[in-house]
Design an enzyme around this catalytic site. Sequence first.
Site, PDB file in Angstrom:
ATOM      1  N   CYS A  25      10.486  -1.686   1.691  1.00 14.02           N
ATOM      2  CA  CYS A  25      11.641  -2.062   2.407  1.00 14.02           C
ATOM      3  C   CYS A  25      11.813  -3.660   2.102  1.00 14.02           C
ATOM      4  CB  CYS A  25      11.522  -1.751   3.653  1.00 14.02           C
ATOM      5  SG  CYS A  25      11.602   0.089   4.200  1.00 14.02           S
TER       6      CYS A  25
ATOM      7  N   ARG B 180      11.809  -2.880  -3.624  1.00 15.19           N
ATOM      8  CA  ARG B 180      10.805  -2.365  -2.566  1.00 15.19           C
ATOM      9  C   ARG B 180      11.220  -1.097  -1.849  1.00 15.19           C
ATOM     10  NH1 ARG B 180       7.878  -5.859   0.555  1.00 15.19           N
ATOM     11  NH2 ARG B 180       7.403  -7.795  -0.764  1.00 15.19           N
TER      12      ARG B 180
ATOM     13  N   TRP C 199      13.225   1.870   2.483  1.00 19.68           N
ATOM     14  CA  TRP C 199      12.493   3.262   1.907  1.00 19.68           C
ATOM     15  C   TRP C 199      11.864   3.902   3.142  1.00 19.68           C
ATOM     16  CZ3 TRP C 199       7.212   5.078   2.266  1.00 19.68           C
ATOM     17  CH2 TRP C 199       6.850   6.015   1.461  1.00 19.68           C
TER      18      TRP C 199
ATOM     19  N   ASN D 278      10.552  -3.698   8.713  1.00 20.73           N
ATOM     20  CA  ASN D 278       9.789  -3.101   7.843  1.00 20.73           C
ATOM     21  C   ASN D 278       8.262  -2.733   8.539  1.00 20.73           C
ATOM     22  OD1 ASN D 278      11.570  -3.716   5.699  1.00 20.73           O
ATOM     23  ND2 ASN D 278      10.225  -5.240   4.634  1.00 20.73           N
ATOM     24  N   GLY D 279       7.929  -1.695   8.224  1.00 24.30           N
ATOM     25  CA  GLY D 279       6.506  -1.278   8.905  1.00 24.30           C
ATOM     26  C   GLY D 279       6.610  -0.084   9.831  1.00 24.30           C
TER      27      GLY D 279
ATOM     28  N   GLU E 172      -4.077   6.184 -16.446  1.00 28.62           N
ATOM     29  CA  GLU E 172      -2.972   5.412 -16.327  1.00 28.62           C
ATOM     30  C   GLU E 172      -1.636   6.019 -17.016  1.00 28.62           C
ATOM     31  OE1 GLU E 172      -1.998   3.477 -13.964  1.00 28.62           O
ATOM     32  OE2 GLU E 172      -0.311   2.123 -15.191  1.00 28.62           O
TER      33      GLU E 172
ATOM     34  N   LYS F  70       1.765   7.077 -15.314  1.00 30.98           N
ATOM     35  CA  LYS F  70       3.127   6.327 -16.105  1.00 30.98           C
ATOM     36  C   LYS F  70       3.980   7.428 -16.283  1.00 30.98           C
ATOM     37  CE  LYS F  70       3.000   3.090 -14.740  1.00 30.98           C
ATOM     38  NZ  LYS F  70       1.653   2.308 -14.428  1.00 30.98           N
TER      39      LYS F  70
ATOM     40  N   GLU G  83       5.367   9.298 -12.907  1.00 29.10           N
ATOM     41  CA  GLU G  83       6.162   8.548 -11.809  1.00 29.10           C
ATOM     42  C   GLU G  83       7.561   8.353 -12.369  1.00 29.10           C
ATOM     43  OE1 GLU G  83       4.539   4.849 -10.584  1.00 29.10           O
ATOM     44  OE2 GLU G  83       3.775   4.274 -12.612  1.00 29.10           O
TER      45      GLU G  83
ATOM     46  N   HIS H 212     -14.250  22.041 -18.658  1.00 22.52           N
ATOM     47  CA  HIS H 212     -14.470  22.581 -17.501  1.00 22.52           C
ATOM     48  C   HIS H 212     -13.362  22.831 -16.512  1.00 22.52           C
ATOM     49  CE1 HIS H 212     -18.750  21.488 -18.344  1.00 22.52           C
ATOM     50  NE2 HIS H 212     -18.296  20.201 -18.889  1.00 22.52           N
TER      51      HIS H 212
ATOM     52  N   LYS I  58       7.845  -0.315  -4.459  1.00 24.26           N
ATOM     53  CA  LYS I  58       6.984  -1.169  -5.428  1.00 24.26           C
ATOM     54  C   LYS I  58       5.625  -1.533  -4.578  1.00 24.26           C
ATOM     55  CE  LYS I  58       5.963  -3.690  -8.980  1.00 24.26           C
ATOM     56  NZ  LYS I  58       5.465  -2.937 -10.241  1.00 24.26           N
TER      57      LYS I  58
HETATM   58  C1  F6R Z   1       2.235   2.551 -10.339  1.00 22.79           C
HETATM   59  C2  F6R Z   1       2.003   1.595  -9.348  1.00 22.79           C
HETATM   60  C3  F6R Z   1       1.236   1.930  -8.055  1.00 22.79           C
HETATM   61  C4  F6R Z   1       0.527   0.498  -7.606  1.00 22.79           C
HETATM   62  C5  F6R Z   1      -0.198   0.711  -6.176  1.00 22.79           C
HETATM   63  C6  F6R Z   1      -0.931  -0.556  -5.962  1.00 22.79           C
HETATM   64  O1  F6R Z   1       2.816   2.205 -11.492  1.00 22.79           O
HETATM   65  O2  F6R Z   1       2.796   0.609  -9.436  1.00 22.79           O
HETATM   66  O3  F6R Z   1       0.367   3.026  -8.369  1.00 22.79           O
HETATM   67  O4  F6R Z   1      -0.406   0.120  -8.589  1.00 22.79           O
HETATM   68  O5  F6R Z   1       0.806   1.060  -5.465  1.00 22.79           O
HETATM   69  O6  F6R Z   1      -0.114  -1.718  -5.571  1.00 22.79           O
HETATM   70  P1  F6R Z   1      -0.447  -2.965  -5.584  1.00 22.79           P
HETATM   71  O7  F6R Z   1      -1.002  -3.176  -7.324  1.00 22.79           O
HETATM   72  O8  F6R Z   1       0.669  -3.863  -5.406  1.00 22.79           O
HETATM   73  O9  F6R Z   1      -1.582  -3.233  -4.483  1.00 22.79           O
END
Ligand code: F6R
Length: 612
Positions: free
Chosen positions: A2, A27, A75, A101-102, A485, A489, A492, A508, A607
């Site tokens: 948010c 956000r 969000w 937010n929160g 990773e 990617k 998501e 396995h 984010k």
């Molecule tokens: C995936 C992604 C998330 C963040 C995770 C941690 O692309 O961006 O998995 O890596 O939410 O976020 P930070 O690094 O901001 O603590």
Amino acid sequence: MCGIVGYIGSKNSVPVIIQGLKRLEYRGYDSAGVSVINSEGELLVYKKAGKVSKMEESLDLDKYSGTIGIGHTRWATHGEPNDINAHPHLDFDGNIVIVHNGIIENYKAIKKRLSIEGFEFQTETDTEILADLINFNYRRTNDFVTAVRLSLVEVEGTYGLACLCKSEPDKLVVARKGSPLLIGVGDSETIVSSDAAAVISYTKHVIYLEDGEMAIMTKNGYQLKTIEDKEILRDTEVLDLLLDEIEKGGYDHFMLKEICEQPDTIQNTYRGRINFDTGVAKLGGLDTVLDKIVNAERFIITACGTAWHAGLVGKYMIEQYCRVPVEVEYASEFRYRNPIISPRDVVIAISQSGETLDTLAALREAKKFGATTIGVVNVIGSTIAREVDAGTYIHAGPEIGVASTKAFTSQIMSLALITMMLAKYKNTIPDSTLIQLSQELLAIPAKILKMVEMKEKYKLVAESFKNAKNFLYLGRGFNFPVALEGALKLKEISYIHAEGYPAAEMKHGPIALIDENMPVVFIAPHDGTYDKIISNIEEVKARKGRIIALAYEDDENIKNYADYILPVPKTSPLFASILNIIPLQFLSYYIAVMRECNVDQPRNLAKSVTVE
Ligand code: F6R
């Protein structure tokens, strides 16, 4: 998670707020809204489900105009993302309006109490209850600031909030607990935001609020106090951020820009931190705890998501090159499972945003047990950066695309520097090897650039797999976290189901999934595990799986096994994961674009995850 923007000054606040919300949209983007007090003293609210631009399209700027206002991009936590649940929220009397937010954890109990007092509610949100509670206290005290303060003493949970009071239209009150806020102080204008990106167009002079603090903003400045009513004096800091860092700069998406920026961002991570003649790495931010780091009995790396994957690379690096045990913990598990932590442990929290709630809570847990804490963080001045004993910034610059790309490679580079620094102090690597590694490190940006320049090759592979329903990513050693990773990617941003596995684990279980429709990405550089990976490829081939091999550019042999090749330059294993993730970032980016997915703002994601 948010975004909040608030403005008080001499301009019309609404365009300022909308521009700020657009910058904060990464956000959260379920719904957006603004509230303003106009020159007739009316308190107006306009909000809509969907993105900020959707709200802006139907907003009558002549009507919604005033020099004081607040806005929000959401969000959803409580209540589905619709017009009604969008912020800002008005109280029952229409006197107080709030963006938040929160999560207010005890909102149900407060709601019950207020309903006995005759309050009625319009929404399913915890935020509306907070607006009502403030108004309830306003009715008693007839003082806006006191009403906010008394309400905050009572609530449990987390908040970053901004609120207005129709009866006191000359002030904007903001407060923070667990959700970041900073106040920009300009000439005859003061602006609050959850993120520097919304402030930077107006001023570089900012104050970061700490947990338990509130600020009374006026057009001429601000007054800080704790929610227990203690005055606070704090000078402004100067923001280290450039406007073009938070704009797309001609790219179609922030994600593409951020992938392509990596030759520079990687350089920014190591610049000034390594002597290329001696191979000695020095991280000034860790000086104060150097002794603790060198004598650590164990490292515990804690993080979430992509940052956790970087942490896993860090484990492989530190254990291999420094011979110290390392554990890698999901922050959300670590904080709740009563972990064994000793004062001889060094806990490394990795976080792009520096605000991820679980990572922050894990860090606080570690501190309780007396461990030394260090941060590997991108956002300067963020909460994790401020709470750790010492730390190193990764200097990747603002990352706006929700899918983390350049932060991942810079996190790994930071961990490589820590590894090289520690190896020198512990004498676990000969000086000649350190020099070789530093020379290899120097070559990394050019190698990334080479991959950026051959992105069309990766795009061709994407074209062949854009309609796939599932994907498997397999790698060994340093490339196992790359497999994780790569899979993250893809899922998501393109919503294709993907899983990452250590290549040998495939037998396995996951091998049951292989048929002629299953694309399998093998991360197969010609390192110590190459022959083993080739055997794994054969196992998939025998079951008609479609093989995509990420392999060295000059690997002729791989052509005998793979249906498609993602070429990568060679490097030392210490830096291999930095290079090997780049084609996978491009692959997922292009697949998502071809599937017409919203690459920068994938559904349901935000984010910075500042709720549990
Ligand atoms: C995936 C992604 C998330 C963040 C995770 C941690 O692309 O961006 O998995 O890596 O939410 O976020 P930070 O690094 O901001 O603590």
